[in-house]
Write a protein that holds these residues in place. Sequence first.
Motif, PDB file in Angstrom:
ATOM      1  N   LEU A 217     -59.277  29.683 -23.738  1.00  0.00           N
ATOM      2  CA  LEU A 217     -58.160  29.694 -24.561  1.00  0.00           C
ATOM      3  C   LEU A 217     -56.802  30.113 -23.717  1.00  0.00           C
ATOM      4  N   THR A 218     -57.027  30.107 -22.314  1.00  0.00           N
ATOM      5  CA  THR A 218     -55.950  30.292 -21.464  1.00  0.00           C
ATOM      6  C   THR A 218     -55.717  29.154 -20.425  1.00  0.00           C
ATOM      7  N   CYS A 219     -56.931  28.452 -20.012  1.00  0.00           N
ATOM      8  CA  CYS A 219     -56.725  27.756 -18.949  1.00  0.00           C
ATOM      9  C   CYS A 219     -56.110  26.449 -19.476  1.00  0.00           C
ATOM     10  N   PRO A 220     -55.446  25.620 -18.237  1.00  0.00           N
ATOM     11  CA  PRO A 220     -54.532  24.483 -18.813  1.00  0.00           C
ATOM     12  C   PRO A 220     -55.455  23.418 -19.476  1.00  0.00           C
ATOM     13  N   GLY A 221     -54.795  22.949 -20.425  1.00  0.00           N
ATOM     14  CA  GLY A 221     -55.688  22.071 -21.478  1.00  0.00           C
ATOM     15  C   GLY A 221     -55.577  22.439 -22.883  1.00  0.00           C
ATOM     16  N   VAL A 222     -56.093  21.900 -23.778  1.00  0.00           N
ATOM     17  CA  VAL A 222     -56.052  22.172 -25.308  1.00  0.00           C
ATOM     18  C   VAL A 222     -57.351  22.724 -25.521  1.00  0.00           C
ATOM     19  N   PRO A 223     -57.481  24.040 -26.064  1.00  0.00           N
ATOM     20  CA  PRO A 223     -58.764  24.803 -26.370  1.00  0.00           C
ATOM     21  C   PRO A 223     -59.175  24.179 -27.643  1.00  0.00           C
ATOM     22  N   ASP A 224     -60.385  24.005 -27.721  1.00  0.00           N
ATOM     23  CA  ASP A 224     -60.885  23.480 -29.256  1.00  0.00           C
ATOM     24  C   ASP A 224     -61.935  24.669 -29.491  1.00  0.00           C
ATOM     25  N   ILE A 225     -61.885  25.032 -30.797  1.00  0.00           N
ATOM     26  CA  ILE A 225     -62.904  25.951 -31.156  1.00  0.00           C
ATOM     27  C   ILE A 225     -63.817  24.952 -32.172  1.00  0.00           C
ATOM     28  N   TYR A 226     -65.085  24.855 -32.034  1.00  0.00           N
ATOM     29  CA  TYR A 226     -66.066  24.405 -32.916  1.00  0.00           C
ATOM     30  C   TYR A 226     -66.450  25.417 -33.901  1.00  0.00           C
ATOM     31  N   GLN A 227     -66.434  24.754 -35.139  1.00  0.00           N
ATOM     32  CA  GLN A 227     -66.748  25.479 -36.610  1.00  0.00           C
ATOM     33  C   GLN A 227     -67.426  26.762 -36.303  1.00  0.00           C
ATOM     34  N   GLY A 228     -66.802  27.861 -36.706  1.00  0.00           N
ATOM     35  CA  GLY A 228     -67.519  29.315 -36.823  1.00  0.00           C
ATOM     36  C   GLY A 228     -67.725  29.854 -35.600  1.00  0.00           C
ATOM     37  N   CYS A 229     -67.301  29.196 -34.511  1.00  0.00           N
ATOM     38  CA  CYS A 229     -67.392  29.804 -33.131  1.00  0.00           C
ATOM     39  C   CYS A 229     -66.461  30.801 -32.675  1.00  0.00           C
ATOM     40  N   GLU A 230     -65.685  31.417 -33.695  1.00  0.00           N
ATOM     41  CA  GLU A 230     -64.784  32.526 -33.440  1.00  0.00           C
ATOM     42  C   GLU A 230     -65.523  33.560 -33.513  1.00  0.00           C
ATOM     43  N   LEU A 231     -66.896  33.621 -34.434  1.00  0.00           N
ATOM     44  CA  LEU A 231     -67.850  34.776 -33.791  1.00  0.00           C
ATOM     45  C   LEU A 231     -68.898  34.052 -33.100  1.00  0.00           C
ATOM     46  N   TRP A 232     -69.773  34.817 -32.583  1.00  0.00           N
ATOM     47  CA  TRP A 232     -71.013  34.618 -31.763  1.00  0.00           C
ATOM     48  C   TRP A 232     -71.584  33.530 -32.375  1.00  0.00           C
ATOM     49  N   ASN A 233     -71.697  32.450 -31.608  1.00  0.00           N
ATOM     50  CA  ASN A 233     -72.590  31.001 -31.710  1.00  0.00           C
ATOM     51  C   ASN A 233     -73.981  31.167 -31.051  1.00  0.00           C
ATOM     52  N   LEU A 234     -74.790  31.527 -31.684  1.00  0.00           N
ATOM     53  CA  LEU A 234     -76.106  31.510 -30.895  1.00  0.00           C
ATOM     54  C   LEU A 234     -77.174  30.379 -31.326  1.00  0.00           C
ATOM     55  N   SER A 235     -76.337  29.171 -31.745  1.00  0.00           N
ATOM     56  CA  SER A 235     -77.006  28.047 -32.246  1.00  0.00           C
ATOM     57  C   SER A 235     -78.081  27.359 -31.080  1.00  0.00           C
ATOM     58  N   LEU A 236     -78.779  26.443 -31.865  1.00  0.00           N
ATOM     59  CA  LEU A 236     -79.691  25.551 -30.729  1.00  0.00           C
ATOM     60  C   LEU A 236     -79.368  24.236 -31.116  1.00  0.00           C
ATOM     61  N   VAL A 237     -79.988  23.237 -30.574  1.00  0.00           N
ATOM     62  CA  VAL A 237     -79.991  21.843 -30.690  1.00  0.00           C
ATOM     63  C   VAL A 237     -79.627  21.445 -32.160  1.00  0.00           C
ATOM     64  N   ASP A 238     -78.915  20.471 -32.370  1.00  0.00           N
ATOM     65  CA  ASP A 238     -78.966  19.908 -33.900  1.00  0.00           C
ATOM     66  C   ASP A 238     -80.208  19.568 -34.409  1.00  0.00           C
ATOM     67  N   PRO A 239     -80.327  19.841 -35.665  1.00  0.00           N
ATOM     68  CA  PRO A 239     -79.222  20.139 -36.757  1.00  0.00           C
ATOM     69  C   PRO A 239     -78.722  21.544 -36.775  1.00  0.00           C
ATOM     70  N   ASP A 240     -79.417  22.682 -35.771  1.00  0.00           N
ATOM     71  CA  ASP A 240     -79.045  23.972 -35.769  1.00  0.00           C
ATOM     72  C   ASP A 240     -77.726  24.204 -35.754  1.00  0.00           C
ATOM     73  N   ASN A 241     -76.969  23.305 -34.878  1.00  0.00           N
ATOM     74  CA  ASN A 241     -75.797  23.582 -34.579  1.00  0.00           C
ATOM     75  C   ASN A 241     -74.721  23.236 -35.454  1.00  0.00           C
ATOM     76  N   ARG A 242     -75.328  22.580 -36.751  1.00  0.00           N
ATOM     77  CA  ARG A 242     -74.567  22.045 -37.896  1.00  0.00           C
ATOM     78  C   ARG A 242     -74.861  22.638 -39.122  1.00  0.00           C
ATOM     79  N   LEU A 243     -75.200  23.963 -39.077  1.00  0.00           N
ATOM     80  CA  LEU A 243     -75.477  24.551 -40.213  1.00  0.00           C
ATOM     81  C   LEU A 243     -74.236  25.110 -40.935  1.00  0.00           C
ATOM     82  N   PRO A 244     -74.420  25.271 -42.110  1.00  0.00           N
ATOM     83  CA  PRO A 244     -73.037  25.781 -42.944  1.00  0.00           C
ATOM     84  C   PRO A 244     -72.371  27.044 -42.289  1.00  0.00           C
TER      85      PRO A 244
END
Length: 926
Positions: free
Chosen positions: A753-780
Motif C-alpha cells: 500500500l506504500t510502495c511506488p505503483g498502484v496497489p490493488d486489493i483482491y476481493q476480501g483480502c482486507e482480512l486474512w486471505n488463506l485461500s488455495l488455488v481456484d476455485p478456492d480463491n473465488r469463494l463468496p
Amino acid sequence: MAPAAGKTFPRATYRVQLNGEFGFDRTAAIADYIARLGVSHLYASPYMKARPGSTHGYDIVNHNELNPEVGDQNAFRDLTEALKRNNLGQILDFVPNHMGVGGSDNEWWLSVLEWGQESPYAGYFDVEWESDYRYLQGKILVPFLGDQYGAVLVSGGLELRFDSETGSFAVWAYGSHKLPVRPRDYGIILGDDHSDLERLADAFTHLDDARPHQLRRAQDLKEDLATLVAGRPDVADAINQRLAVFRGYAGEMETWSHLHELIGRQNWRVAYFKVAADDINYRRFFNINELAGLRMDEPELFGVTHRLVLAMVEDGTLDGIRIDHIDGLIDPKGYCQRLVQAASKPFYLVVEKILARHERLREDWPIDGTTGYEFANLMGGLFVDPKGEDAFTRLYAGFIGRDQSFEDVVQQSKIRIMESEMASELNVLSRKAARIARSNPATADFTANILHQALKETIARFPVYRTYVDGTAPSDLDRRDIDWAISQARRVEQGPDGSVYDFVQRLLTTDLVAAPKSGYSRRQVTRFAMRFQQYSGPVMAKGLEDTAFYRYNRLVALNEVGGHPDHFGVSVAAFHRANQDRARNWPGNMLTSTTHDTKRGEDTRARLYALSEMPDEWERQVQTWSRLLRARRGDVEGTAPPDRNDEYLFYQLLLGAWPAELTGVAPEQIEPAAMTAFAERIVGAMTKSMREAKLHTTWAAPNEAYESAVTSFIHDALDVNRRNAFLEAFLPFQATVARIGMVNGLAQTLLKLTCPGVPDIYQGCELWNLSLVDPDNRLPVDYEARRSLLAEVEEAVERGGTAALLDRWTDGAIKLAVTRQALALRSELPAAFEAGEYLPLEATGDKADHVVAYARRQGDDTVVVAVPRLAGALGQGPDWGNTSVPLPRGARWRDRLTGKTVEGGDAIQVSALFADLPVALLVREG
C-alpha cells in the motif's frame, strides 16, 4: 513512464469477481464500503456477454453486450451511479485475445461453422484452413465430444434438429453444442417427397448461383421455409418425417449412415476432445478447446470488438482498462498503440504480463505497467531466508526420495505439453517452417520432422514467455533470448544438425530476409516468427505454471504466477532497487499480492515463507507427521498413496490454509462440520494439484483409485471425531507458523500500500486471505461481516486503540486497520505516493537484516514505512537491541497506525518503532 497529459493514475483499486451470484446489483451495494476502505477505483472482472453459466467472464461471446447473467443495462447504470456517488472510478478487465466457443451462443463462431471460409467472420478467428490433413482441408475441428465420434454417433449423442423460428438446420451434440448445417446441404435434408419442400431444396442446393450474395440468398430461403412451416402443418409434418431419416437405433451403426454422411459434408469436423492435441486447427487460449483465439491485428475486428469499451472510456464510465493475456496477441505493442490511438482521451492502461527474472517490461509500449505479478514475488521474497536454501533442498530431496533441479523439471514439463496437449500447434509450425525452408535450395532438405525436433528443443529452453519480433529489426532483448535458447538446444544429445539450428535462429529473428534477394518470402518468414511467439507463451504457461509448479514442491509459496521457485529469497537492497526503478519508469504499475489466478492467497504464502527460516524443525515435523499418518493406515513402508511428493505438498497446504479462527484451538474443541468443510477445500486443491502435475492422474484421464486414496488420507488426517495423534502433533507447530505468518502478512500489506505503483486489493483480502488455488480463491466474500468489522476498526482508530486489535489478530481486524489507515494516508498525501521520491532507509545494528524501511517524499510531505522481515528468528517478543532506522529531516512524527507521536532525530530505535505493532507508518508533522 510519466502519465500522459490529462491522465491520472488510480490511488488504489479493489478487484471484484462478477458472476451470476454477484452481479452489478451486489457490486453497487458494496460501493460505499470499498469507498470507506479508501480505494479510488472498482476493478471489475470481465462483464461483457459470456458463455451461459460462466463463473469468470473470460469466455466472452459478444464484446459489445453486457453479460445478462451479471445484470442488464439498468443494473449497470445503477452500479455506475453508485460508484459516482461514492467518488469511485472504474477499471475493466478486457479480453481481446480469445472468445468462448462451443455451445450455441457465439454468433460469429456459428457463422464460421455454417459457412466455413465464406463466413464474413472467418478472418476473425485464427484458423488453419489449409491443413496438410485431407480430412481437415477447408474444415474446422470441433473437439467437443466426450467420447470417440463413432461411439457418440451410435449412442444418439448427435442429433439433427430443425429450428422452426429461423428455418435452419443444425446437428446438436448432447443437446448443447450447436453445429449448423451448410445451407447447400438443406436439399439433402428436405428431399423431394413434398412439392413445396422440393422447390426450396432445389434452391438451397444451387446457392452458388447467387454468388457473391449466397449468404443473403440463404437467409431469404430460410425465412421462406420458416414462414411455410408456420402456416402449413403438413409441411411441418413432412420435415419431421425427413428428420427421422437421420435418426438410427442405439448400438446399430448402419442405421446412422445418413447422419454420418451429412456430417461428413460440413465445414466442421466434430471429434472427441482428446483429438484436439493432434488435429486442432484453430488457435486456442492455452490448451482450452472452448476458447478460440482472435486475430486482433485485423483492423476491422479491432474496431468491432472495441466499440463498447472505447465508448465507455469516452463517456467517463471507465477510467482504465486492464488487458488480459497480452502475450496471446500476435503484436502486443501494435495492439496497445491502436488502443491508445482509438481512444478519445487518455486512460489508465495496464497489461497482464509475466516477466522472467532477467526480463524488463518493454518501454516502447504505450502502457502504464503490468498487473503486478512481479511485485508480488519481489515482495514475497523479502520474507524467504536465503540461508535456509541448501538445507531446504536437502530435506525436500530426502523426503521425496529424488533430487531434481527445477530447470530440468521445467524442460521436461514443457516437452510433455508439446508432445501431448499442444502437439498439433507444434506440428503446424513445423510444417510451415519446412515450407519456408523448401523455398530456397540452401535449406530445401530441412524436413518438417527435423525442424519439429529443433523447434521443440528450442521452446523447451526458452527463457521468457515470448519475444516480440514484429517485422522490424529485432531488439537486442529479443536476440538475446532467442540466441540463448538456441545455444542451449544445440547441446541436446542426438539432436538435429547444427545447420538446422542456424536456420531456426535466422528464421526466428527474421534475419533470413534481412537482406534483399534472400530467396525467402518476407511475409512468410515474419508471420512465422510472430506465430512462433504466440506458441512459446502458452507452452511456457502450461509447462511452467500448470505443470512444473505442481511437480516441484520444495517451498510452494514460491510457486506463484510470475514466480521463480528456484530463486530463494530477495535481498533488501534488491527490493529497494526494484522500487526505485518502478518509481522512475512505471509509477502506474499495479501492485498486487493476490488475484483470481494466484495459486495461494497472500496470507497463505506469508505463513509458508516462515518455513524457510526453520528447515531443521520443518524436517522434524514432516517426518513425525508422516510416521503418524502412515502408521495409522498400516503403511509402515510409506509406499501407499499419496506419493511422497504429494504428501509433502499436503503438509504445506495444511499449514498455509489452516483457518485463522481455529489457530490455538485443541483438536477436541474443533467442530466436526468446520473440519469437514476445511478438508473438502484441501481435497479440491490437492486434486487440482495432482491433475496439473500429470504424474499419477490428469484432467483428461483421472486415476480414480489414486485420487480416492489421497482423499482418504486427507480425511484421516483431519478427523476430529476421534483422538487424532497427527493433529495433536500438528497444531502447536501450526500456531507458531501462523503467528509468524500474521507478522509477515501485516508487513506485506503495508509494503504493497506504500510502495511506488498502484496497489490493488483482491476481493476480501482486507482480512486474512488463506485461500488455495481456484476455485478456492473465488469463494463468496462476506461483506456484511467486513462492514461490521470496519466500523469497529474506525472506532478503534478514533480512540487510539488500534494496537489492541493485535490481541485478537485471528479475526483480521488488525489487517483491516493497517489497510484502512494506509489508504487514508494515500488519499491525504497523493503526490507523495504517486510522484514522490522513494528513499531507502538502511537500518543499522545487530538486527538490521530483519528490517525493511523507506521514505516517500514530495516537498514537505514525508512518510516513513518500516516493517520486519524473517520474523521467525526474532521470536514472539523480539529483542531489537541496538537496531535503529535513520529518519529523514523532521522534528516530530506521528504513527498513523497507532496514533502515537514519535520525536524526531537522526534515527529511531526499532524497539520503539515496533513497541505496539510490528509495522510502522510515520508521517512528518514538524
